[in-house]
Design a protein around this motif. Structure first.
Motif, PDB file in Angstrom:
ATOM      1  N   MET A   2       0.846  -1.190   0.000  1.00  0.00           N
ATOM      2  CA  MET A   2       0.000   0.000   0.000  1.00  0.00           C
ATOM      3  C   MET A   2       0.882   1.241   0.000  1.00  0.00           C
ATOM      4  N   PRO A   3       0.538   2.282  -0.765  1.00  0.00           N
ATOM      5  CA  PRO A   3       1.347   3.510  -0.773  1.00  0.00           C
ATOM      6  C   PRO A   3       1.451   4.122   0.615  1.00  0.00           C
ATOM      7  N   ASP A   4       0.335   4.110   1.359  1.00  0.00           N
ATOM      8  CA  ASP A   4       0.327   4.635   2.729  1.00  0.00           C
ATOM      9  C   ASP A   4       0.195   3.456   3.683  1.00  0.00           C
ATOM     10  N   GLN A   5       1.278   3.122   4.344  1.00  0.00           N
ATOM     11  CA  GLN A   5       1.296   1.981   5.248  1.00  0.00           C
ATOM     12  C   GLN A   5       0.581   2.310   6.559  1.00  0.00           C
ATOM     13  N   PRO A   6      -0.185   1.336   7.094  1.00  0.00           N
ATOM     14  CA  PRO A   6      -0.825   1.562   8.397  1.00  0.00           C
ATOM     15  C   PRO A   6       0.235   1.777   9.481  1.00  0.00           C
TER      16      PRO A   6
ATOM     17  N   PRO B 138      -3.389  -3.550  14.295  1.00  0.00           N
ATOM     18  CA  PRO B 138      -3.353  -5.000  14.564  1.00  0.00           C
ATOM     19  C   PRO B 138      -2.858  -5.849  13.388  1.00  0.00           C
ATOM     20  N   ILE B 139      -2.958  -5.304  12.158  1.00  0.00           N
ATOM     21  CA  ILE B 139      -2.553  -6.117  11.008  1.00  0.00           C
ATOM     22  C   ILE B 139      -1.065  -6.463  11.049  1.00  0.00           C
TER      23      ILE B 139
ATOM     24  N   GLY C 108       8.816  -6.101   6.709  1.00  0.00           N
ATOM     25  CA  GLY C 108       7.850  -6.400   5.660  1.00  0.00           C
ATOM     26  C   GLY C 108       6.963  -5.206   5.356  1.00  0.00           C
ATOM     27  N   ALA C 109       5.784  -5.462   4.803  1.00  0.00           N
ATOM     28  CA  ALA C 109       4.869  -4.387   4.440  1.00  0.00           C
ATOM     29  C   ALA C 109       3.454  -4.931   4.346  1.00  0.00           C
ATOM     30  N   VAL C 110       2.500  -4.026   4.337  1.00  0.00           N
ATOM     31  CA  VAL C 110       1.086  -4.387   4.202  1.00  0.00           C
ATOM     32  C   VAL C 110       0.663  -4.154   2.758  1.00  0.00           C
ATOM     33  N   TYR C 111       0.009  -5.152   2.189  1.00  0.00           N
ATOM     34  CA  TYR C 111      -0.389  -5.099   0.784  1.00  0.00           C
ATOM     35  C   TYR C 111      -1.902  -5.212   0.660  1.00  0.00           C
ATOM     36  N   SER C 112      -2.427  -4.523  -0.330  1.00  0.00           N
ATOM     37  CA  SER C 112      -3.845  -4.628  -0.673  1.00  0.00           C
ATOM     38  C   SER C 112      -3.983  -5.701  -1.739  1.00  0.00           C
ATOM     39  N   CYS C 113      -4.676  -6.781  -1.410  1.00  0.00           N
ATOM     40  CA  CYS C 113      -4.777  -7.939  -2.315  1.00  0.00           C
ATOM     41  C   CYS C 113      -6.211  -8.071  -2.819  1.00  0.00           C
ATOM     42  N   THR C 114      -6.364  -8.187  -4.119  1.00  0.00           N
ATOM     43  CA  THR C 114      -7.681  -8.302  -4.732  1.00  0.00           C
ATOM     44  C   THR C 114      -7.796  -9.625  -5.466  1.00  0.00           C
ATOM     45  N   ARG C 115      -8.812 -10.390  -5.144  1.00  0.00           N
ATOM     46  CA  ARG C 115      -9.050 -11.661  -5.834  1.00  0.00           C
ATOM     47  C   ARG C 115      -9.618 -11.419  -7.225  1.00  0.00           C
TER      48      ARG C 115
ATOM     49  N   SER D 115      -8.724  -7.302   0.313  1.00  0.00           N
ATOM     50  CA  SER D 115      -8.392  -7.391   1.744  1.00  0.00           C
ATOM     51  C   SER D 115      -6.932  -6.996   1.944  1.00  0.00           C
ATOM     52  N   LEU D 116      -6.561  -6.689   3.182  1.00  0.00           N
ATOM     53  CA  LEU D 116      -5.194  -6.276   3.510  1.00  0.00           C
ATOM     54  C   LEU D 116      -4.438  -7.447   4.127  1.00  0.00           C
ATOM     55  N   TRP D 117      -3.159  -7.589   3.697  1.00  0.00           N
ATOM     56  CA  TRP D 117      -2.329  -8.672   4.206  1.00  0.00           C
ATOM     57  C   TRP D 117      -0.923  -8.150   4.479  1.00  0.00           C
ATOM     58  N   TRP D 118      -0.344  -8.643   5.580  1.00  0.00           N
ATOM     59  CA  TRP D 118       1.079  -8.391   5.824  1.00  0.00           C
ATOM     60  C   TRP D 118       1.881  -9.467   5.130  1.00  0.00           C
ATOM     61  N   LEU D 119       2.931  -9.057   4.425  1.00  0.00           N
ATOM     62  CA  LEU D 119       3.825 -10.003   3.762  1.00  0.00           C
ATOM     63  C   LEU D 119       5.267  -9.618   4.064  1.00  0.00           C
ATOM     64  N   PRO D 120       6.147 -10.602   4.227  1.00  0.00           N
ATOM     65  CA  PRO D 120       7.553 -10.289   4.524  1.00  0.00           C
ATOM     66  C   PRO D 120       8.279  -9.654   3.342  1.00  0.00           C
TER      67      PRO D 120
END
Length: 207
Positions: free
Chosen positions: A1-5, A10-11, A18-25, A38-43
C-alpha cells in the motif's frame, strides 16, 4: 500500500519488517474484483506472474476447433461420389471464429495483463494417398461459378488419379501472438479434422 498503516495497527501483529499489501481476488473471468479486496502483511513483495505462463493458461482455456471441411464433390456416399480426373474443390467452412479466427482474449493476474490473438494461417489437406495440398481458406464451390462443369478451383483443389476410399484430413495451422508486461511471443499449434471420400471411375459405354 502507498500509505502503510501505523505499526500499532493489529494487522502488523507486533512486526516491524515487511509491508502491508492490498490484495484483490480475481473474478471468474480473471479480472480483479474490487469487492474482494483485503489487507495482508507479507515479509516481501509477491513476485509478479510470468506473462508467458498466463498466456499459455489463457490459450488452454479457449475452445479452439479445426474448421469444418468443405469438399465438392462431397464423396461421402455412392450417390455423391467424386471421380477420377475430376477437379475436387477444397475450402474451409468455419462455423465460428473459434474455427478460424481471429480470436482475441485477455487475462489479468497480479497486476499483469496478457492479451493474445489467434488466427489460422494455413490449412493443409492430407488427401489420404500420400499427397497433400496447402491452402488458405479456399473458395466455396457453387454451380453458378462452375456451371456444373469440371472446372478447377482458383486456389485450392485436387484431382485423384485412382479410384478408392480415402480419409481426407484437414490440419489447421494456428498462429498465436501474445503480449503483456513488456514481453511478447508466439505459440503456434495445430488442429485436425477428418472426412471420408469415395472416388469412383466414370465408365464410357459404346453402342
Amino acid at each position: 500500500m502507498p500509505d502503510q498503516p501505523a505499526l500499532t495497527d493489529p494487522i502488523w501483529e507486533g512486526r516491524s519488517d515487511g509491508a502491508v499489501y492490498s490484495c484483490t481476488r480475481a473474478r471468474f473471468d480473471g479480472l480483479p474484483d474490487p469487492a474482494l479486496t483485503s489487507l495482508w502483511w507479507l515479509p516481501a513483495a509477491p513476485e509478479a506472474p510470468d506473462p508467458e505462463v498466463l498466456a499459455r493458461r489463457l490459450l488452454a482455456s479457449i475452445d479452439f476447433q479445426s474448421p469444418e471441411l468443405g469438399i465438392f464433390p462431397r464423396g461421402d456416399t455412392m450417390q455423391r461420389m467424386s471421380f477420377v480426373g475430376w477437379h475436387m474443390w477444397l475450402w474451409a467452412a468455419p462455423a465460428s471464429e473459434l474455427q478460424w479466427g481471429p480470436v482475441t482474449d485477455s487475462v489479468s493476474e497480479g497486476g499483469v495483463t496478457v492479451t493474445l490473438t489467434a488466427t489460422v494461417s494455413e490449412l493443409v489437406w492430407d488427401m489420404g494417398n500420400g499427397d497433400s495440398v496447402s491452402c488458405g481458406k479456399g473458395t466455396r464451390w457453387s454451380a453458378s461459378v462452375t456451371g456444373g462443369r469440371n472446372v478447377a478451383s482458383p486456389n485450392c483443389g485436387y484431382v485423384y488419379a485412382e479410384d478408392g476410399r480415402y480419409t481426407v484430413t484437414g490440419t489447421s495451422h494456428w498462429d498465436v501472438d501474445w503480449s503483456g508486461a513488456g514481453q511478447s511471443g508466439s505459440m503456434p499449434f495445430t488442429l485436425s479434422r477428418d472426412a471420408e471420400v469415395i472416388v469412383g471411375e466414370l465408365q464410357s459405354v459404346n453402342r
